[in-house]
Write a protein that holds these residues in place. Structure first.
Motif, short mmCIF file in Angstrom:
data_model
loop_
_atom_site.label_atom_id
_atom_site.label_comp_id
_atom_site.label_asym_id
_atom_site.label_seq_id
_atom_site.Cartn_x
_atom_site.Cartn_y
_atom_site.Cartn_z
N MET A 65 15.24 -11.14 -12.61
CA MET A 65 15.07 -12.43 -11.95
C MET A 65 16.41 -12.94 -11.41
N VAL A 93 9.56 -5.90 -8.24
CA VAL A 93 8.23 -6.51 -8.29
C VAL A 93 7.36 -5.80 -9.34
N ARG A 96 8.60 -6.60 -12.93
CA ARG A 96 8.22 -7.92 -13.45
C ARG A 96 6.77 -7.97 -13.90
N PHE A 103 9.34 -19.65 -18.79
CA PHE A 103 10.49 -20.48 -18.47
C PHE A 103 10.64 -21.64 -19.46
N ASN A 107 5.89 -24.28 -16.00
CA ASN A 107 5.80 -24.37 -14.55
C ASN A 107 4.48 -23.84 -14.01
N PHE A 109 1.25 -23.54 -11.64
CA PHE A 109 1.07 -23.81 -10.22
C PHE A 109 0.26 -25.10 -10.08
N PHE A 119 -4.24 -15.86 -10.29
CA PHE A 119 -3.22 -15.46 -9.31
C PHE A 119 -2.56 -14.12 -9.64
N LEU A 123 -2.98 -10.28 -7.91
CA LEU A 123 -1.85 -9.61 -7.27
C LEU A 123 -1.88 -8.11 -7.58
N HIS A 124 -2.34 -7.78 -8.78
CA HIS A 124 -2.16 -6.41 -9.24
C HIS A 124 -3.45 -5.60 -9.38
N ILE A 176 -1.67 -10.25 -17.11
CA ILE A 176 -1.33 -8.99 -16.43
C ILE A 176 -0.76 -7.96 -17.42
N ASP B 165 9.77 -19.25 -8.71
CA ASP B 165 10.14 -18.41 -9.85
C ASP B 165 8.90 -17.94 -10.60
N ALA B 166 7.95 -18.89 -10.81
CA ALA B 166 6.74 -18.54 -11.56
C ALA B 166 6.01 -17.40 -10.87
N ALA B 167 5.89 -17.48 -9.54
CA ALA B 167 5.16 -16.44 -8.82
C ALA B 167 5.92 -15.11 -8.88
N LEU B 168 7.24 -15.16 -8.67
CA LEU B 168 8.04 -13.93 -8.71
C LEU B 168 7.97 -13.28 -10.08
N ALA B 169 8.03 -14.11 -11.14
CA ALA B 169 8.02 -13.56 -12.50
C ALA B 169 6.69 -12.89 -12.83
N LEU B 170 5.64 -13.22 -12.07
CA LEU B 170 4.35 -12.58 -12.30
C LEU B 170 4.22 -11.31 -11.46
N GLY B 171 5.29 -10.93 -10.79
CA GLY B 171 5.25 -9.72 -10.01
C GLY B 171 4.76 -9.93 -8.59
N ALA B 172 4.90 -11.14 -8.06
CA ALA B 172 4.56 -11.37 -6.66
C ALA B 172 5.76 -10.99 -5.80
N THR B 173 5.51 -10.50 -4.59
CA THR B 173 6.61 -10.31 -3.65
C THR B 173 6.98 -11.68 -3.10
N SER B 177 4.53 -14.91 -2.82
CA SER B 177 4.87 -16.19 -3.45
C SER B 177 4.83 -17.32 -2.43
#
Lengths: 263, 280
Positions: A65, A93, A96, A103, A107, A109, A119, A123-124, A176, B165-173, B177
């Motif tokens: 990160m 990517v 992660r 955090f 946080n 969404f 979400f 993604l995966h 995930i 950050d939340a989206a990136l940490a979940l493996g989003a590009t 995000s």
């Protein structure tokens, strides 16, 4: 002092996370100085130390990160499951997805509880609506949140209490199926009751995954962690089994910190 | 003493607001007073003429303005949001970015008549479109583009970085995000961008005069390729005729223009408030 330094690192034979000579800079400022550390699989490792000691930076370098921070640069080696995280051809990517991060401040969404969970999954994976429902429920159950939110899955996640929001963020990461879960002072914004719930959760989760938790709170480290690392000014001062580190620290610095003489 | 100073400042601030509110009240009052004897549905349904103020209307101008604003939003929102997203999320902080940013900011300060000249040279003449709705809408698009870019940037800046950050940490590009979390979270701000763009496009007179909007139009435009008149242009046209008889017609046009503007704003604000139910 005549006590030999702890050699607990040598007992960890198959670490989930391992760093060798890891250094991290923000611009010209060095935040981490050649840290060697191993995280035992399916155990909880706590990283403690005063503000600015580099513990959060270390944590965030595990799932890359820090890549998103301008001017951040690293040296040395960091392996997750034996694989060099900073090696050529590693996609941060994908990393992660394997290494989740919780955090300091919850946080979620600004969407519904359900969409927060969906979400990451979408993604995966290509999940059918009913599969998705199942994954969402399982993750919320695993995070001990299901009973509190099952009737309000379509309500805004921002209507939940702080502790519930943090468990939602944990559920979101669990959905995930990470192998490693990093937690960056996950309870510092929460009250004692909410904190206790998260700590209970950590006990359950370590059966399934490796957990690394950064905390300001030494009692918390003593309660939840199997191993504890003490960092100071970017260096790793001492690393040992939690009980040994708190009961018979080898370094004076460690002793001064855990007895509250500075911090 | 300190309390007196404190009070003096509050009075000064109130005076500032008072001037603003009073100006608005006088403006609306005088327009309404002048327009009152003329207000009737004929204004909306009749075409324009320059001989009989009692039958002159704004039919073609209203339809022309709707076409212009609609097309301008259609062109400027995707372009401006894309440019704003690039500048805010991707461009970094280098010299090129600062240069681009300065360019956009300066573009927002260019007098609108200059855009009219550009539109005349580029769309009407060089591309040979002629003085049609499409040429007008393209000219207005260039005009409102910097406002859309700047408002988009502000909307994106208001989305906390913890969401990214939340989206990136979940493996989003990065794009996932932005597309799935940041832009949706910024939607209320993007609606503000559309309000600003529409208000600007609705009220502009000078550039449309320059590219050759009509003064007298006795048919409704059917599409982007028709010649046109717009509300502010029509108001201006009426106001050039002898004031004694035509002033009321011009004022009545202003009531229509303001009415359209307010209705559009109300729709956008209601939409924004509904979207704001999910907020951090």
């Amino acid at each position: 002092m005549t006590v030999p330094p702890p050699t607990v690192s040598e007992d960890i034979l198959d670490p989930a996370v391992e760093s060798r000579g890891l250094s991290v800079w923000y611009g010209r400022k060095q935040a981490i100085r050649r840290v060697d550390l191993k995280m035992a699989r399916h155990d909880v490792t706590a990283i403690i130390g005063p503000s600015g000691c580099g513990k959060s930076t270390y944590l965030r370098s595990i799932n890359r990160m820090n890549d998103t921070i301008l001017g951040c640069r690293m040296e040395g080696e960091l392996r997750v499951d034996g694989e060099d995280v900073y090696g050529p051809g590693v996609d941060p990517v994908l990393l992660r997805r394997k290494v989740g991060l919780i955090f300091q401040k919850p946080n979620p969404f600004p969407k519904s509880v359900y969409k927060n969970l969906a979400f990451g999954v979408q993604l995966h994976y290509r999940a059918s609506p009913s599969d998705l429902d199942g994954v969402v429920e399982a993750a919320l159950r695993q995070a001990n949140l299901w009973d509190e939110v099952k009737d309000r899955l379509d309500d805004s996640a921002l209507g939940l209490s702080g502790g519930q929001q943090q468990r939602l963020c944990i559920a979101r990461a669990l959905a995930i199926e990470p192998e490693v879960l990093l937690m960056d002072e996950p309870c510092s914004a929460l009250d004692p009751v909410a904190t206790a719930k998260i700590e209970d959760l950590i006990f359950e989760l370590k059966k399934e995954m490796t957990i690394v938790i950064v905390t300001h709170n030494m009692q918390q480290a003593a309660r939840v962690a199997d191993y504890t690392a003490f960092m100071y000014l970017g260096r790793l001062v001492e690393f040992d089994r939690t009980r040994d580190l708190f009961e018979k620290p080898h370094e004076e610095l460690t002793e001064n910190y855990i007895t509250g003489r500075f911090g | 003493m300190r309390r007196t100073t404190e009070r003096a400042y509050v009075v000064a601030f109130l005076a500032g607001i008072g001037v603003a509110v009073a100006t608005l009240a006088v403006l609306l009052g005088s327009i309404l007073a002048a327009a009152w004897p003329r207000l009737s549905w004929n204004l909306v349904f009749n075409f324009s003429n320059s001989t009989d103020p009692s039958t002159a209307g704004y039919a073609a101008a209203i339809v022309g303005t709707l076409w212009l604003v609609g097309l301008t939003l259609l062109f400027s929102l995707p372009l401006g949001i894309a440019a704003g997203t690039y500048l805010e999320e991707y461009a970094g902080h280098g010299r090129t970015t600062r240069l681009l940013q300065a360019g956009v900011t300066n573009l927002a300060g260019v007098p609108s008549v200059v855009f009219g000249l550009l539109g005349l040279a580029l769309f009407v003449r060089a591309l040979g479109l002629g003085a049609i709705i499409l040429a007008g809408a393209l000219t207005l698009t260039i005009l409102v583009f910097p406002y859309v870019v700047i408002t988009t940037q502000e909307a994106l800046r208001a989305v906390p970085s913890s969401i990214r950050d939340a989206a990136l940490a979940l493996g989003a590009t990065k794009w996932q995000s932005i597309r799935r979390q940041v832009l949706p979270a910024a939607t209320p701000g993007l609606l503000t961008a559309s309000i600003l763009a529409a208000a600007r496009a609705m009220g502009e007179t000078a550039p449309l005069l320059v590219i050759g909007a009509l003064f007298l139009q006795t048919f409704l435009p059917d599409g982007p390729e028709d010649p046109f008149v717009a509300l502010p242009v029509q108001i201006y046209a009426y106001s050039t005729l002898p004031t004694g008889t035509w002033g009321g017609v011009a004022a009545a046009g202003m009531v229509i223009l303001l009415g359209m503007l307010f209705s559009f704003n109300i729709v956008a604000i209601v939409a924004r408030n509904r979207l704001q139910r999910h907020r951090w």
